[in-house]
Write a protein that holds these residues in place. Structure first.
Motif, PDB file in Angstrom:
ATOM      1  N   VAL A   5       0.803  -1.362   0.030  1.00 51.34           N
ATOM      2  CA  VAL A   5       0.362   0.013   0.097  1.00 51.34           C
ATOM      3  C   VAL A   5       0.809   1.239  -0.127  1.00 51.34           C
ATOM      4  O   VAL A   5       1.592   1.014   0.626  1.00 51.34           O
ATOM      5  N   ASP A   6       0.420   2.162  -0.903  1.00 51.24           N
ATOM      6  CA  ASP A   6       1.489   2.788  -1.009  1.00 51.24           C
ATOM      7  C   ASP A   6       0.607   4.310  -0.720  1.00 51.24           C
ATOM      8  O   ASP A   6      -0.175   5.362  -1.470  1.00 51.24           O
ATOM      9  N   TYR A   7       0.847   4.769   0.531  1.00 53.65           N
ATOM     10  CA  TYR A   7       0.062   6.505   0.687  1.00 53.65           C
ATOM     11  C   TYR A   7       0.863   6.925   1.338  1.00 53.65           C
ATOM     12  O   TYR A   7       0.662   8.142   2.259  1.00 53.65           O
ATOM     13  N   GLY A   8       1.860   7.672   0.622  1.00 45.01           N
ATOM     14  CA  GLY A   8       3.551   8.350   0.854  1.00 45.01           C
ATOM     15  C   GLY A   8       3.753   8.456   2.141  1.00 45.01           C
ATOM     16  O   GLY A   8       4.388   9.484   1.821  1.00 45.01           O
ATOM     17  N   VAL A   9       4.148   7.840   2.783  1.00 47.62           N
ATOM     18  CA  VAL A   9       4.881   7.385   3.727  1.00 47.62           C
ATOM     19  C   VAL A   9       5.397   6.403   3.795  1.00 47.62           C
ATOM     20  O   VAL A   9       4.572   5.010   3.726  1.00 47.62           O
ATOM     21  N   GLY A  10       6.527   6.154   3.733  1.00 51.55           N
ATOM     22  CA  GLY A  10       7.253   5.409   3.905  1.00 51.55           C
ATOM     23  C   GLY A  10       8.812   4.881   2.353  1.00 51.55           C
ATOM     24  O   GLY A  10       7.640   4.855   1.653  1.00 51.55           O
ATOM     25  N   ILE A  28       2.839  -2.086  -5.833  1.00 48.29           N
ATOM     26  CA  ILE A  28       3.240  -1.189  -5.528  1.00 48.29           C
ATOM     27  C   ILE A  28       1.691  -0.280  -5.808  1.00 48.29           C
ATOM     28  O   ILE A  28       1.469   0.331  -6.855  1.00 48.29           O
ATOM     29  N   SER A  29       0.592   0.598  -5.076  1.00 49.92           N
ATOM     30  CA  SER A  29      -0.519   0.637  -5.583  1.00 49.92           C
ATOM     31  C   SER A  29      -1.155   1.371  -4.473  1.00 49.92           C
ATOM     32  O   SER A  29      -1.163   1.379  -2.945  1.00 49.92           O
ATOM     33  N   SER A  30      -2.211   3.455  -4.665  1.00 50.75           N
ATOM     34  CA  SER A  30      -3.020   3.232  -4.068  1.00 50.75           C
ATOM     35  C   SER A  30      -4.093   2.949  -4.254  1.00 50.75           C
ATOM     36  O   SER A  30      -5.241   3.476  -3.845  1.00 50.75           O
ATOM     37  N   ASP A  31      -4.559   2.047  -5.350  1.00 48.64           N
ATOM     38  CA  ASP A  31      -5.915   2.350  -5.960  1.00 48.64           C
ATOM     39  C   ASP A  31      -6.405   1.694  -5.207  1.00 48.64           C
ATOM     40  O   ASP A  31      -6.484  -0.052  -4.408  1.00 48.64           O
ATOM     41  N   LEU A  56      -3.741   8.248   4.834  1.00 44.61           N
ATOM     42  CA  LEU A  56      -5.071   7.505   4.824  1.00 44.61           C
ATOM     43  C   LEU A  56      -6.292   7.962   4.658  1.00 44.61           C
ATOM     44  O   LEU A  56      -6.621   7.456   3.961  1.00 44.61           O
ATOM     45  N   GLU A  57      -6.306   8.476   5.171  1.00 43.85           N
ATOM     46  CA  GLU A  57      -7.414   9.419   5.127  1.00 43.85           C
ATOM     47  C   GLU A  57      -8.195  10.282   3.803  1.00 43.85           C
ATOM     48  O   GLU A  57      -8.863  10.529   3.072  1.00 43.85           O
ATOM     49  N   GLU A  58      -6.506  11.155   3.735  1.00 40.30           N
ATOM     50  CA  GLU A  58      -6.794  11.674   2.229  1.00 40.30           C
ATOM     51  C   GLU A  58      -6.884  10.948   0.902  1.00 40.30           C
ATOM     52  O   GLU A  58      -7.631  11.508  -0.160  1.00 40.30           O
TER      53      GLU A  58
END
Length: 204
Positions: A5-10, A28-31, A56-58
């Motif tokens: 899960v790619d949520y922009g952190v890490g 790697i995805s946030s879809d 995650l919320e955004e």
């Protein structure tokens, strides 16, 4: 397919490299649809608790992840901050966590000046019970970088402990939910063995 899960952190790429190094395939995805269709999930993370939950919320991923993990039973591995986000709350911030595990995140606090924060480097872990993620064997060592640690309500959820000033939870497991405070992608053969065992855990 295993999805990171790619949520922009890490650093998701280092985790993906470890998965591929041990012979796995990953995306790697946030879809949201990809998350719901995944066979397994890894939730990595580095940084502050509120920043992680806010990210995650955004991206609209909180409900999607809970549906995937709680309703569909997709196995998930949280790494470092990703593990902490699975709890109810953290002393590091004010936002609620995902609440998948009965526990909270606490800050290290020591009177001994020799105990530096963050806790950083290689440490051995104690494995109190048989579990699907870590095989009990002598002197398993993993790489840690953290200033906060998880405190679980139920000892039955704890599959590994580490000592830094006091004992703390190094890994937990409940059903299809796994979390590790250390970084398996930086932990050489012990990390590789853990990732392989997660990949071998039965799919939902």
């Amino acid at each position: 397919m295993l999805l990171i899960v790619d949520y922009g952190v890490g650093n998701v790429n280092s985790v993906a490299n470890m998965v591929r190094h041990v012979g796995g395939e990953c995306e790697i995805s946030s879809d949201p649809e990809s998350i719901l269709d995944a066979h397994k999930l890894i939730l990595p993370g580095v940084g502050a608790f509120d920043a992680g939950m806010g990210a995650l919320e955004e991206r609209g991923l909180m409900n999607v992840l809970s549906k995937a993990v709680l309703d569909r039973g997709i196995p998930v591995l949280g790494i470092c901050l990703g593990m902490q986000l699975m709890t109810r709350s953290s002393q590091e911030g004010s936002l609620p966590g995902l609440g998948w595990i009965d526990g909270d995140v606490c800050k290290f606090s020591f009177d001994d000046p020799k105990l530096k924060i963050p806790h950083m480097g290689w440490n051995t872990v104690n494995i109190p019970m048989e579990n699907p993620l870590i095989v009990p064997e002598e002197r398993q060592r993993f790489y840690f970088v953290h200033s906060y640690y998880v405190s679980c309500d139920n000892d039955s959820d704890v599959i590994a402990r580490c000592r830094y000033g006091h004992d703390f939870v190094a890994a937990f497991a409940r059903g299809n939910i796994f979390g590790v405070q250390f970084h398996p992608e930086k932990s050489h053969r012990f990390g590789m063995a853990l990732v392989r065992r997660f990949m071998e855990f039965p799919n939902a």
